[in-house]
Motif scaffolding. Sequence first.
Motif, PDB file in Angstrom:
ATOM      1  N   LYS A  77      18.428  35.980  45.560  1.00  0.00           N
ATOM      2  CA  LYS A  77      18.678  36.926  46.650  1.00  0.00           C
ATOM      3  C   LYS A  77      17.416  37.278  47.424  1.00  0.00           C
ATOM      4  O   LYS A  77      17.498  37.731  48.570  1.00  0.00           O
ATOM      5  CB  LYS A  77      19.341  38.185  46.091  1.00  0.00           C
ATOM      6  N   ASN A  78      16.259  37.038  46.809  1.00  0.00           N
ATOM      7  CA  ASN A  78      15.017  37.289  47.555  1.00  0.00           C
ATOM      8  C   ASN A  78      14.575  36.073  48.366  1.00  0.00           C
ATOM      9  O   ASN A  78      13.541  36.111  49.041  1.00  0.00           O
ATOM     10  CB  ASN A  78      13.904  37.723  46.611  1.00  0.00           C
ATOM     11  N   GLY A  79      15.358  34.980  48.293  1.00  0.00           N
ATOM     12  CA  GLY A  79      15.068  33.796  49.101  1.00  0.00           C
ATOM     13  C   GLY A  79      13.896  32.971  48.632  1.00  0.00           C
ATOM     14  O   GLY A  79      13.388  32.131  49.388  1.00  0.00           O
ATOM     15  N   LYS A  80      13.451  33.157  47.378  1.00  0.00           N
ATOM     16  CA  LYS A  80      12.298  32.411  46.877  1.00  0.00           C
ATOM     17  C   LYS A  80      12.664  31.695  45.582  1.00  0.00           C
ATOM     18  O   LYS A  80      12.929  32.331  44.560  1.00  0.00           O
ATOM     19  CB  LYS A  80      11.130  33.367  46.624  1.00  0.00           C
ATOM     20  N   VAL A  81      12.672  30.362  45.641  1.00  0.00           N
ATOM     21  CA  VAL A  81      12.993  29.553  44.462  1.00  0.00           C
ATOM     22  C   VAL A  81      11.809  29.480  43.509  1.00  0.00           C
ATOM     23  O   VAL A  81      11.977  29.605  42.284  1.00  0.00           O
ATOM     24  CB  VAL A  81      13.435  28.133  44.894  1.00  0.00           C
ATOM     25  N   PHE A  82      10.620  29.302  44.028  1.00  0.00           N
ATOM     26  CA  PHE A  82       9.457  29.035  43.171  1.00  0.00           C
ATOM     27  C   PHE A  82       8.764  30.332  42.768  1.00  0.00           C
ATOM     28  O   PHE A  82       7.685  30.688  43.270  1.00  0.00           O
ATOM     29  CB  PHE A  82       8.499  28.070  43.879  1.00  0.00           C
ATOM     30  N   THR A  83       9.429  31.026  41.853  1.00  0.00           N
ATOM     31  CA  THR A  83       8.861  32.240  41.275  1.00  0.00           C
ATOM     32  C   THR A  83       8.997  32.177  39.753  1.00  0.00           C
ATOM     33  O   THR A  83       9.835  31.442  39.223  1.00  0.00           O
ATOM     34  CB  THR A  83       9.581  33.507  41.781  1.00  0.00           C
ATOM     35  N   ARG A  84       8.179  32.971  39.051  1.00  0.00           N
ATOM     36  CA  ARG A  84       8.244  33.007  37.588  1.00  0.00           C
ATOM     37  C   ARG A  84       9.549  33.638  37.094  1.00  0.00           C
ATOM     38  O   ARG A  84       9.943  33.439  35.958  1.00  0.00           O
ATOM     39  CB  ARG A  84       7.043  33.785  37.038  1.00  0.00           C
ATOM     40  N   GLU A  85      10.227  34.390  37.973  1.00  0.00           N
ATOM     41  CA  GLU A  85      11.489  35.013  37.588  1.00  0.00           C
ATOM     42  C   GLU A  85      12.670  34.061  37.755  1.00  0.00           C
ATOM     43  O   GLU A  85      13.587  34.057  36.917  1.00  0.00           O
ATOM     44  CB  GLU A  85      11.737  36.274  38.425  1.00  0.00           C
ATOM     45  N   PHE A  86      12.646  33.232  38.797  1.00  0.00           N
ATOM     46  CA  PHE A  86      13.821  32.414  39.102  1.00  0.00           C
ATOM     47  C   PHE A  86      13.806  31.045  38.422  1.00  0.00           C
ATOM     48  O   PHE A  86      14.830  30.576  37.921  1.00  0.00           O
ATOM     49  CB  PHE A  86      13.958  32.222  40.619  1.00  0.00           C
ATOM     50  N   LEU A  87      12.661  30.379  38.385  1.00  0.00           N
ATOM     51  CA  LEU A  87      12.617  29.029  37.822  1.00  0.00           C
ATOM     52  C   LEU A  87      13.090  28.964  36.366  1.00  0.00           C
ATOM     53  O   LEU A  87      13.776  27.990  35.992  1.00  0.00           O
ATOM     54  CB  LEU A  87      11.211  28.446  37.951  1.00  0.00           C
ATOM     55  N   PRO A  88      12.788  29.940  35.520  1.00  0.00           N
ATOM     56  CA  PRO A  88      13.336  29.878  34.159  1.00  0.00           C
ATOM     57  C   PRO A  88      14.872  29.908  34.132  1.00  0.00           C
ATOM     58  O   PRO A  88      15.486  29.340  33.218  1.00  0.00           O
ATOM     59  CB  PRO A  88      12.749  31.128  33.490  1.00  0.00           C
ATOM     60  N   ILE A  89      15.479  30.561  35.133  1.00  0.00           N
ATOM     61  CA  ILE A  89      16.948  30.575  35.216  1.00  0.00           C
ATOM     62  C   ILE A  89      17.455  29.170  35.516  1.00  0.00           C
ATOM     63  O   ILE A  89      18.464  28.722  34.947  1.00  0.00           O
ATOM     64  CB  ILE A  89      17.417  31.572  36.297  1.00  0.00           C
ATOM     65  N   VAL A  90      16.748  28.455  36.395  1.00  0.00           N
ATOM     66  CA  VAL A  90      17.128  27.068  36.704  1.00  0.00           C
ATOM     67  C   VAL A  90      16.973  26.198  35.458  1.00  0.00           C
ATOM     68  O   VAL A  90      17.836  25.356  35.162  1.00  0.00           O
ATOM     69  CB  VAL A  90      16.277  26.504  37.864  1.00  0.00           C
ATOM     70  N   GLU A  91      15.884  26.406  34.722  1.00  0.00           N
ATOM     71  CA  GLU A  91      15.676  25.655  33.476  1.00  0.00           C
ATOM     72  C   GLU A  91      16.819  25.906  32.493  1.00  0.00           C
ATOM     73  O   GLU A  91      17.349  24.975  31.872  1.00  0.00           O
ATOM     74  CB  GLU A  91      14.349  26.069  32.834  1.00  0.00           C
ATOM     75  N   SER A  92      17.200  27.167  32.375  1.00  0.00           N
ATOM     76  CA  SER A  92      18.262  27.523  31.434  1.00  0.00           C
ATOM     77  C   SER A  92      19.600  26.914  31.850  1.00  0.00           C
ATOM     78  O   SER A  92      20.327  26.358  31.006  1.00  0.00           O
ATOM     79  CB  SER A  92      18.383  29.051  31.343  1.00  0.00           C
ATOM     80  N   LEU A  93      19.935  26.996  33.135  1.00  0.00           N
ATOM     81  CA  LEU A  93      21.206  26.422  33.604  1.00  0.00           C
ATOM     82  C   LEU A  93      21.192  24.905  33.446  1.00  0.00           C
ATOM     83  O   LEU A  93      22.230  24.287  33.147  1.00  0.00           O
ATOM     84  CB  LEU A  93      21.465  26.810  35.068  1.00  0.00           C
ATOM     85  N   THR A  94      20.045  24.288  33.648  1.00  0.00           N
ATOM     86  CA  THR A  94      19.928  22.841  33.450  1.00  0.00           C
ATOM     87  C   THR A  94      20.250  22.475  32.006  1.00  0.00           C
ATOM     88  O   THR A  94      20.984  21.511  31.733  1.00  0.00           O
ATOM     89  CB  THR A  94      18.511  22.359  33.808  1.00  0.00           C
ATOM     90  N   GLU A  95      19.721  23.235  31.080  1.00  0.00           N
ATOM     91  CA  GLU A  95      20.008  22.979  29.661  1.00  0.00           C
ATOM     92  C   GLU A  95      21.478  23.218  29.338  1.00  0.00           C
ATOM     93  O   GLU A  95      22.105  22.452  28.604  1.00  0.00           O
ATOM     94  CB  GLU A  95      19.127  23.876  28.786  1.00  0.00           C
ATOM     95  N   GLN A  96      22.023  24.294  29.878  1.00  0.00           N
ATOM     96  CA  GLN A  96      23.428  24.617  29.619  1.00  0.00           C
ATOM     97  C   GLN A  96      24.370  23.590  30.243  1.00  0.00           C
ATOM     98  O   GLN A  96      25.483  23.388  29.766  1.00  0.00           O
ATOM     99  CB  GLN A  96      23.760  26.006  30.166  1.00  0.00           C
ATOM    100  N   GLY A  97      23.912  22.936  31.314  1.00  0.00           N
ATOM    101  CA  GLY A  97      24.752  21.932  31.965  1.00  0.00           C
ATOM    102  C   GLY A  97      25.134  20.790  31.043  1.00  0.00           C
ATOM    103  O   GLY A  97      26.231  20.227  31.149  1.00  0.00           O
ATOM    104  N   TRP A  98      24.248  20.475  30.122  1.00  0.00           N
ATOM    105  CA  TRP A  98      24.535  19.394  29.172  1.00  0.00           C
ATOM    106  C   TRP A  98      25.682  19.767  28.230  1.00  0.00           C
ATOM    107  O   TRP A  98      26.299  18.886  27.623  1.00  0.00           O
ATOM    108  CB  TRP A  98      23.298  19.071  28.339  1.00  0.00           C
ATOM    109  N   GLN A  99      25.979  21.053  28.113  1.00  0.00           N
ATOM    110  CA  GLN A  99      27.015  21.500  27.187  1.00  0.00           C
ATOM    111  C   GLN A  99      28.410  21.481  27.800  1.00  0.00           C
ATOM    112  O   GLN A  99      29.399  21.701  27.104  1.00  0.00           O
ATOM    113  CB  GLN A  99      26.694  22.934  26.710  1.00  0.00           C
ATOM    114  N   LEU A 100      28.491  21.224  29.103  1.00  0.00           N
ATOM    115  CA  LEU A 100      29.810  21.144  29.730  1.00  0.00           C
ATOM    116  C   LEU A 100      30.576  19.940  29.177  1.00  0.00           C
ATOM    117  O   LEU A 100      29.978  18.889  28.908  1.00  0.00           O
ATOM    118  CB  LEU A 100      29.682  21.004  31.255  1.00  0.00           C
ATOM    119  N   PRO A 101      31.884  20.055  29.015  1.00  0.00           N
ATOM    120  CA  PRO A 101      32.667  18.921  28.508  1.00  0.00           C
ATOM    121  C   PRO A 101      32.503  17.696  29.405  1.00  0.00           C
ATOM    122  O   PRO A 101      32.509  17.812  30.632  1.00  0.00           O
ATOM    123  CB  PRO A 101      34.109  19.440  28.546  1.00  0.00           C
TER     124      PRO A 101
END
Length: 775
Positions: A77-101
């Motif tokens: 929502k702050n319009g910034k992808v490359f931050t220490r707050e947002f990038l870990p969320i992308v990392e986490s979703l990337t890992e969780q993506g492998w768990q989809l059927p």
Amino acid sequence: MHAFESRFASWVVRTRIPIIVCCLILVGIAASGAQHLTMTSSYRVYFGAEDPYRVAFETLENTYTKDDSIMFVMSPKNGKVFTREFLPIVESLTEQGWQLPYSNRVDSITNFQHTEAEEDGLIVADLIKDSAQYSDAKLERVKVIALAEPELNKFLLADDARVTAVNVNVLLPGLDETKELPLVIKQARELVAEFKARYPQVDIHISGMTAMHNAVTEAAMSDMSVIAPISFGVMFILIAFLAGGVIGTVTTLFVFSMSVAGAMGISGHLGFPITPTGAGAPNIILTVAVANSVHILISYFHELREGLSKHKAIEESLRINLSPISLASVTTAIGFLTMNFSEAPPFQQMGTTVAIGVVISFFLSIMFLPAMLAILPTGRIREKSSQDNWVRWFGDFVIRRQRGLFWGMAIVIIGLVANVPRNEFNDLFLHYFGEEMEFRQATEFMQDNLTGLYTVHYSLESGESGGISEPEFLRLTHEFVEWWRAQPETEHVSSITDTMKRLNQNMHGDDKTMYKLPDSRELAAQYLLLYEMSLPYGLDLNNRINVDKSATRVVATLKATKITETLDITGRASRWLDDNAPKIGHGDGSGMVMMFTHLMRRNTITMVTGTTVALALISLVIIAALRSFKIGALSFITNLAPIGMGFGIWGMINGEVGMALSVVASMTFGIVVDDTVHFLSKYLRARREQGLPAEDAVRYAFNTVGRALIVTTIVLVAGFLVLAQSHFGMNSKMGLSVAIVIACALATVLLFLPPLLMKLDGRKADESMQAKETA
């Protein structure tokens, strides 16, 4: 013929109980096929097994990997992808993506396999890892790398670094798609809900081809669970109010329910799946079935008010309606059967199913409905109302103003038909889904902020094993990719040549001047082998090169382009390959967008043939049934005019003619003929049986069938307007356009046909009378 009608009517009344029992048994047997009906969500059902573009795309998928995926579009929502707050969320979703059927690959900016030189070696690792610990300098460094990487920019990362995405490739087993697809989407939505709850500062949208398949299924289910019940309710209210009170409503409810059940059951016996297009068939069947019943009911109650007994009223209603209902049902069935000229199997199947429903409703209307009326009490018979007086007044008005109406309607018809050229052959696949649907909202956000949905795939073949490492092949492939990137319609292009240029730079000590293709086959092959050996499981190059490295895949992502624009740019691409790379094996491009684009083009051509066949067959049937070439020729004008008027109005309010509207002319021609047939049959009955002059014959037609025509049109228009509320664009556009054509048909039959008859048929009668008086 009249003797047969009388005998048939008497037989129906006499054998009413056996008829009811037989009809219930036969419809029950037909409806038993409903257990074989299955729902399908794949867009591939719109293409026959031999469709060349489907074959080409499936061959490409078998060579590389399937294109089905779920795209999680992430927007901080702050319009910034490359931050220490947002990038870990992308990392986490990337890992969780492998768990989809059924997931078999996950790509994002965080697990992008970045390469760097290390002395004489090559380091291949995730671009972003443990980003919560990054310094500002390192955040800026990975941002620069990501934005400069062609594989990421405008695909997984917006060029302004405000939006990113995690793309999960899904490989469904295909054993039971009714369970597999909903399971994937359910867990994807649960994952998004979990992340939104945990990270309210991030918006996440679900798009991609797998999400599109599910949206198609949800639209079809909505049509069957919401649109169909609404149609039943609307029909119930209209019949009760306009046609036959409680008794008429109950008997008609039986007729259209049995028609739908029988037709869908036979569809199941024939092995037809329920497709998003076919999901609208029950609504169309019940609408057409109601129209048949209305004519029987209105004539029946009219005869009761005239003083006939119940059984005599039934017989008279059947006698005067048997011929026009038979003719109208035949012409309607012909119109829907010509949908088999369509290139898309779902339209073929829907046309056949509706035609079956029309035939069933015909037999139920002339047998089951009268038999039911014969055993049920008549109920309260209302006196002649202002509605009847209004119809008589309207008929007198048309006769008095026949000259003005003739020329006025002629001008209106010509004026509306003149707008037909304003229509443009076009379809946007995304617009098949209503604006309120989750998939459309997500995809429009993705198109506006990240990348496109429409992709064109090429398999470029070198002609020899390992040939993709040949410098000349790489050069031509690179030039083809750069040509695509230079086109205004292009959003993103993916190619192995970008990887080869990056590897060449890495193997020359990350010298930026060496960001170019290797100049020898041996070096290119070595770089590729070294890179492949360093890639982690699930992130190999099988989606871009084939097993023996003789061919490579190039994927061009388009902006939201129209059909004509897609045909134009892909045509230019094929010509470029022919002119500049004649030795490279290639097709015309494949993929979902190419399949639908060429299907729509071919479908329009074949449906012109279908409409021509419908026009010829229906005209011949009318001429033969009415036993008058002149009257048949007049009907040709009034049957064709509403279609032209409808498309003229469509040109003014919308102007886009796609696959849904390509079948409308053929489908509606059989329906609009009904009004003409009923009016002309009553007109000719008055002329032939009662010897009335043209004006009095027109008056007789208005008095006997005018109200029924108005009621059936209201019912038909209401039914198709309900279909127009569908969340699936093909059905909604089809419903609205058919409703417009049917409304135009009523205006033409009541305001233009009578003056035309009095002008031409009346003139002949006057000349004949003058000749007799002179003699």
